[in-house]
Design an enzyme around this catalytic site. Structure first.
Site, PDB file in Angstrom:
ATOM      1  N   ASN A   9       0.976  -0.918   0.144  1.00  0.00           N
ATOM      2  CA  ASN A   9       0.136   0.046  -0.069  1.00  0.00           C
ATOM      3  C   ASN A   9       0.865   1.268  -0.113  1.00  0.00           C
ATOM      4  O   ASN A   9       1.509   1.418   0.726  1.00  0.00           O
ATOM      5  CB  ASN A   9      -0.887  -0.106   1.319  1.00  0.00           C
ATOM      6  CG  ASN A   9      -1.830   1.214   1.434  1.00  0.00           C
ATOM      7  OD1 ASN A   9      -1.718   2.090   0.377  1.00  0.00           O
ATOM      8  ND2 ASN A   9      -2.303   1.348   2.738  1.00  0.00           N
ATOM      9  N   LYS A  11       0.087   4.138  -0.186  1.00  0.00           N
ATOM     10  CA  LYS A  11      -0.789   5.389   0.504  1.00  0.00           C
ATOM     11  C   LYS A  11      -0.325   6.691  -0.356  1.00  0.00           C
ATOM     12  O   LYS A  11      -0.240   6.587  -1.476  1.00  0.00           O
ATOM     13  CB  LYS A  11       0.062   5.820   1.971  1.00  0.00           C
ATOM     14  CG  LYS A  11      -0.278   4.293   2.584  1.00  0.00           C
ATOM     15  CD  LYS A  11       0.250   4.402   4.073  1.00  0.00           C
ATOM     16  CE  LYS A  11       0.060   3.022   4.932  1.00  0.00           C
ATOM     17  NZ  LYS A  11       0.522   3.155   6.043  1.00  0.00           N
ATOM     18  N   HIS A  94      -9.336   1.289   5.264  1.00  0.00           N
ATOM     19  CA  HIS A  94      -7.960   1.227   5.946  1.00  0.00           C
ATOM     20  C   HIS A  94      -8.100   2.246   7.328  1.00  0.00           C
ATOM     21  O   HIS A  94      -8.968   3.268   7.170  1.00  0.00           O
ATOM     22  CB  HIS A  94      -6.984   1.841   5.082  1.00  0.00           C
ATOM     23  CG  HIS A  94      -5.520   1.929   5.657  1.00  0.00           C
ATOM     24  ND1 HIS A  94      -4.975   2.932   6.591  1.00  0.00           N
ATOM     25  CD2 HIS A  94      -4.514   0.994   5.374  1.00  0.00           C
ATOM     26  CE1 HIS A  94      -3.779   2.550   6.908  1.00  0.00           C
ATOM     27  NE2 HIS A  94      -3.464   1.347   6.088  1.00  0.00           N
ATOM     28  N   GLU A  96      -6.552   4.648   8.032  1.00  0.00           N
ATOM     29  CA  GLU A  96      -6.218   6.091   8.022  1.00  0.00           C
ATOM     30  C   GLU A  96      -7.401   6.804   7.658  1.00  0.00           C
ATOM     31  O   GLU A  96      -7.512   7.989   7.716  1.00  0.00           O
ATOM     32  CB  GLU A  96      -4.857   6.257   7.000  1.00  0.00           C
ATOM     33  CG  GLU A  96      -3.734   5.888   7.899  1.00  0.00           C
ATOM     34  CD  GLU A  96      -2.661   5.121   7.088  1.00  0.00           C
ATOM     35  OE1 GLU A  96      -2.608   5.353   5.837  1.00  0.00           O
ATOM     36  OE2 GLU A  96      -1.594   4.813   7.663  1.00  0.00           O
ATOM     37  N   GLU A 163      -4.840  -4.841  10.774  1.00  0.00           N
ATOM     38  CA  GLU A 163      -3.531  -3.896  11.046  1.00  0.00           C
ATOM     39  C   GLU A 163      -3.915  -3.050  12.387  1.00  0.00           C
ATOM     40  O   GLU A 163      -4.451  -1.990  12.371  1.00  0.00           O
ATOM     41  CB  GLU A 163      -3.691  -2.848   9.808  1.00  0.00           C
ATOM     42  CG  GLU A 163      -3.508  -3.404   8.707  1.00  0.00           C
ATOM     43  CD  GLU A 163      -3.007  -2.437   7.589  1.00  0.00           C
ATOM     44  OE1 GLU A 163      -1.753  -2.562   7.021  1.00  0.00           O
ATOM     45  OE2 GLU A 163      -3.660  -1.424   7.387  1.00  0.00           O
ATOM     46  N   GLY A 169       3.207   2.281  10.738  1.00  0.00           N
ATOM     47  CA  GLY A 169       4.319   3.522  10.374  1.00  0.00           C
ATOM     48  C   GLY A 169       4.916   3.722  11.635  1.00  0.00           C
ATOM     49  O   GLY A 169       5.544   4.740  11.578  1.00  0.00           O
ATOM     50  N   SER A 201       4.090  -2.120  10.161  1.00  0.00           N
ATOM     51  CA  SER A 201       5.503  -2.337  10.272  1.00  0.00           C
ATOM     52  C   SER A 201       6.150  -3.407   9.798  1.00  0.00           C
ATOM     53  O   SER A 201       7.089  -3.942  10.479  1.00  0.00           O
ATOM     54  CB  SER A 201       5.920  -1.848  11.759  1.00  0.00           C
ATOM     55  OG  SER A 201       5.652  -0.461  11.984  1.00  0.00           O
ATOM     56  N   GLY A 222       3.140  -1.071   4.080  1.00  0.00           N
ATOM     57  CA  GLY A 222       3.127   0.321   3.823  1.00  0.00           C
ATOM     58  C   GLY A 222       4.572   0.785   3.548  1.00  0.00           C
ATOM     59  O   GLY A 222       5.138   0.524   2.147  1.00  0.00           O
ATOM     60  N   GLY A 223       5.375   1.385   4.565  1.00  0.00           N
ATOM     61  CA  GLY A 223       6.460   2.069   4.157  1.00  0.00           C
ATOM     62  C   GLY A 223       7.427   1.152   3.386  1.00  0.00           C
ATOM     63  O   GLY A 223       8.123   1.407   2.206  1.00  0.00           O
TER      64      GLY A 223
HETATM   65  P1  13P Z   1       3.543   0.368   7.645  1.00  0.00           P
HETATM   66  O1  13P Z   1       3.867  -0.880   7.013  1.00  0.00           O
HETATM   67  O2  13P Z   1       4.176   1.348   6.869  1.00  0.00           O
HETATM   68  O3  13P Z   1       3.455   0.215   8.956  1.00  0.00           O
HETATM   69  O4  13P Z   1       1.925   0.462   7.132  1.00  0.00           O
HETATM   70  C1  13P Z   1       1.146  -0.664   7.240  1.00  0.00           C
HETATM   71  C2  13P Z   1      -0.132  -0.041   6.525  1.00  0.00           C
HETATM   72  O5  13P Z   1      -1.060   0.622   6.752  1.00  0.00           O
HETATM   73  C3  13P Z   1      -0.509  -0.956   5.244  1.00  0.00           C
HETATM   74  O6  13P Z   1      -1.628  -0.760   4.913  1.00  0.00           O
END
Ligand code: 13P
Length: 238
Positions: A9, A11, A94, A96, A163, A169, A201, A222-223
């Protein structure tokens, strides 16, 4: 055992030059990777990424969709538009978006149903906040989110991503025990056919431990999905 899915993702990250990372990933994964691979880029990169990955095993998906098929909803993207852009999946609910845009589980459910109607596989996200975990409410919060966010006729063509909000993050990964506990409850709740992803993470260094836990059928990353080297490091360890 269900085949693993490693989903990225991006983002709100990535410009056109970021597609170079995808070219590099295509080279690294070859024709027959160990796991299914999906990248959900910002919507503006989706069509170009779909074209780029067409002859590779990498699938592309959206990060969100509207619950209506079309109409007067300025700035929104429908599931049908994502499908038309060659997306196969879409993330809905999600944390967020639940936090930034006030999305309720009812809205998430409507979005998941819109995704299914457009022929997309919805990846439905659930997870507790730190406050809820510390109050001992993690399991009940997740159970309720699943109850309220799943489409009316859940099929095997949906995916659930657990999640924990506090692990996103932050570099804080839920412990193997915490992940295993919630995933076992999810398995009991939704059955054997639905893939359960963990997200929060996930990095090359912790991927093997997480991905080999019972009832973990993949990761939502994510990252570490932004760079081919890191993302491939996770795929390799699946
Ligand atoms: P991170 O892997 O950056 O923690 O993000 C996870 C996430 O929200 C994937 O949708």
């Amino acid at each position: 055992m269900l085949r693993k899915l490693i989903a990225g993702n991006w983002k709100m990250n990535g410009l056109r030059h970021s597609l170079d990372e995808v070219s590099s990933l295509i080279q690294k994964v070859g024709k027959d990777p160990k796991a299914d691979i999906l990248i959900c880029p910002p919507a503006l990169l989706l069509m170009e990424m779909a074209r780029q990955t067409k002859d590779s095993p990498i699938m592309v998906g959206g990060q969100d969709c509207h619950w209506r098929e079309c109409g007067a909803h300025t700035g929104e993207i429908s599931a049908q538009m994502l499908a038309d852009a060659e997306a196969s999946h879409v993330i809905v609910g999600h944390s967020e978006r639940r936090a930034d845009c006030g999305e309720s589980s009812k809205i998430v459910k409507d979005k998941a149903e819109a995704a299914l109607a457009a022929g997309l596989v919805p990846i439905i996200c659930v997870g507790e906040t730190l406050e809820q975990r510390e109050a001992g409410e993690a399991a009940s919060v997740v159970r309720e989110q699943v109850e309220q966010s799943l489409p009316a006729h859940p099929k095997s063509e949906i995916i659930i991503a657990y999640e924990p909000v506090w692990a996103i993050g932050t570099g804080k990964v839920a412990s193997a025990g915490d992940i295993a506990e919630i995933h076992a409850l999810l398995r009991e709740q939704v059955g054997a056919a639905i893939r359960l992803l963990y997200g929060g993470s996930v990095k090359p260094g912790n991927a093997a431990e997480i991905l080999h836990l019972d009832n973990v059928d993949g990761a939502l990353v994510g990252g570490a999905s932004l760079r081919a080297e890191d993302f491939y490091g996770i795929i390799k360890n699946s």
